[in-house]
Design an enzyme around this catalytic site. Sequence first.
Site, PDB file in Angstrom:
ATOM      1  N   LYS A  11       2.136   6.699  -7.973  1.00 14.88           N
ATOM      2  CA  LYS A  11       0.679   6.782  -8.185  1.00 14.88           C
ATOM      3  C   LYS A  11       0.419   7.899  -9.181  1.00 14.88           C
ATOM      4  CE  LYS A  11      -3.000   8.672  -5.300  1.00 14.88           C
ATOM      5  NZ  LYS A  11      -3.640   8.626  -3.980  1.00 14.88           N
ATOM      6  N   GLU A  20      -7.599   3.245  -7.692  1.00 18.19           N
ATOM      7  CA  GLU A  20      -8.189   3.921  -6.529  1.00 18.19           C
ATOM      8  C   GLU A  20      -9.412   4.745  -6.915  1.00 18.19           C
ATOM      9  OE1 GLU A  20      -5.205   6.139  -4.435  1.00 18.19           O
ATOM     10  OE2 GLU A  20      -6.643   7.238  -3.197  1.00 18.19           O
ATOM     11  N   ASP A  65     -11.018   5.136  -1.432  1.00 22.57           N
ATOM     12  CA  ASP A  65     -10.539   6.268  -0.627  1.00 22.57           C
ATOM     13  C   ASP A  65     -11.792   7.012  -0.145  1.00 22.57           C
ATOM     14  OD1 ASP A  65      -9.666   8.801   0.197  1.00 22.57           O
ATOM     15  OD2 ASP A  65      -8.368   9.180  -1.499  1.00 22.57           O
ATOM     16  N   GLY A  96      -2.692  10.413   1.682  1.00 22.19           N
ATOM     17  CA  GLY A  96      -2.192  11.719   2.080  1.00 22.19           C
ATOM     18  C   GLY A  96      -3.105  12.815   1.581  1.00 22.19           C
ATOM     19  N   LYS A 109      -2.445  10.306 -11.039  1.00 19.49           N
ATOM     20  CA  LYS A 109      -3.822  10.791 -11.041  1.00 19.49           C
ATOM     21  C   LYS A 109      -4.342  10.662 -12.468  1.00 19.49           C
ATOM     22  CE  LYS A 109      -4.405  12.317  -6.799  1.00 19.49           C
ATOM     23  NZ  LYS A 109      -5.512  11.860  -5.939  1.00 19.49           N
ATOM     24  N   SER A 130       2.561  10.555  -5.123  1.00 21.79           N
ATOM     25  CA  SER A 130       1.332  10.733  -5.897  1.00 21.79           C
ATOM     26  C   SER A 130       1.566  11.877  -6.880  1.00 21.79           C
ATOM     27  CB  SER A 130       0.185  11.064  -4.934  1.00 21.79           C
ATOM     28  OG  SER A 130      -0.971  11.421  -5.650  1.00 21.79           O
ATOM     29  N   ASP A 181      -5.256   6.807  -9.489  1.00 18.36           N
ATOM     30  CA  ASP A 181      -6.312   7.361  -8.630  1.00 18.36           C
ATOM     31  C   ASP A 181      -7.209   8.264  -9.469  1.00 18.36           C
ATOM     32  OD1 ASP A 181      -7.904   8.333  -6.615  1.00 18.36           O
ATOM     33  OD2 ASP A 181      -6.286   9.280  -5.460  1.00 18.36           O
ATOM     34  N   LYS A 238      -7.267   7.411   5.296  1.00 16.28           N
ATOM     35  CA  LYS A 238      -6.842   8.758   5.695  1.00 16.28           C
ATOM     36  C   LYS A 238      -7.551   8.999   7.015  1.00 16.28           C
ATOM     37  CE  LYS A 238      -6.389  10.442   0.972  1.00 16.28           C
ATOM     38  NZ  LYS A 238      -7.044  11.200  -0.116  1.00 16.28           N
TER      39      LYS A 238
END
Length: 384
Positions: free
Chosen positions: A163, A215, A240, A292, A165, A137, A190, A264
């Site tokens: 991934k 996400e 998430d 994570g 952000k 990520s 995400d 998670k």
Amino acid sequence: MRVRIEGVELHHVRLRLKEPFETSFGVERDRECLILRLEGDGLQGWGECVADAWPGYSYETVGTAWHVLTEFFVPRLLGQRFDDVEALEALLAPYKGHPLAKAGLQMALWDLLGKAQGRPLAEMLGGERRRVAVGVSIGIQPDIMSLVETVERYVELGYRRIKLKIKPGRDVEEVRAVRHAFPDMPLQVDANSAYGLEDTPVFEAMDDLGLLLIEQPLAEDDLVDHSLLQQRLQTDLCLDESILSARHARQALDLGACRVINIKPARVGGLREARRLHDLCRERRAPLWCGGMLETGIGRASNLALASLPGFTLPGDISASDRYFEVDIAEPRFTLNDDSTIDVPQGAGLGVRVDLEALKAHTLRTWTSGGASSRGGRATPGWR
Ligand code: OSB
Ligand code: MG
């Protein structure tokens, strides 16, 4: 086999991240969390509460977790005997909320019970794989060029799923640039709930980039708008922050608010509920992967054990230890295999050894209850 909880210790730790980690909710330079130690029958169980220093990802913080643990959860637990984690879930059920604090305590009990029974956590949970597929990520970078360079660096290290952000104003162009540089790379984004339904055009603009998933684009308490957005997109939405229990997951899938789930264990109050969520996704054939929270080696071991279950069909946000920290508080450190997997620990419980020197060196404050070291709760004064 029953274990009696004779002592509990909390450590508020701070680990310097190798690089700042920027998301739509802010920049983290250090990872703060609580490390928990349970003592019973001559054994120790370790857990990690992933609440952060400030309420960016979740309303919980190390401060709120410290409060509910020391004032309510630990006193309730001390002196009790456990032979399974369901008993702990039941004991904490009357207390509303605070899933991250509950999950940290539960992790320590899994570790303790695993050691008492001589069984690895993965086996206790029903895991089947000895190595799990992982990705990385990547936080928001200063500009597009450094983003592409950063992705390149991780690809060279062997990560086979990336991934990114994103946040408003730092989205379509950056994702396009990375897609252009890596046409075949499994890629996902995400947003950490930074957008509203009025931003639908942003996601429509990403819809032809072949993303694995998008996400948590919208607010965490908004399954309805997520379902409206999902109707407009071909790309799968993944939730998430919105998913706080197996029940939530069922409702989100029924509503079409998402097609994929990031689990998670901390967010749903612990590994036991994570297992229920896993079973639901497996039954429904909904793709599932393990998220994570920039964990230390303790939480990382727990995530690896969970991700060894058969229902985890997508690579997890479980990167090698050296992706996060120069030093860690648990051994051995986790490394990336050539096929972008990480080995699942095979020792009893979490299967890691806590480096007490390193733990001490990174501890800001500790609290001890029961055990040999004190009577009643005692906090070490001040911060270091
Ligand atoms: O939203 O998945 C998230 C880290 C901290 C808080 C929230 C998130 C993340 C990550 C990093 O994406 C995942 C990891 O490598 O631990
Ligand atoms: Mg996320």
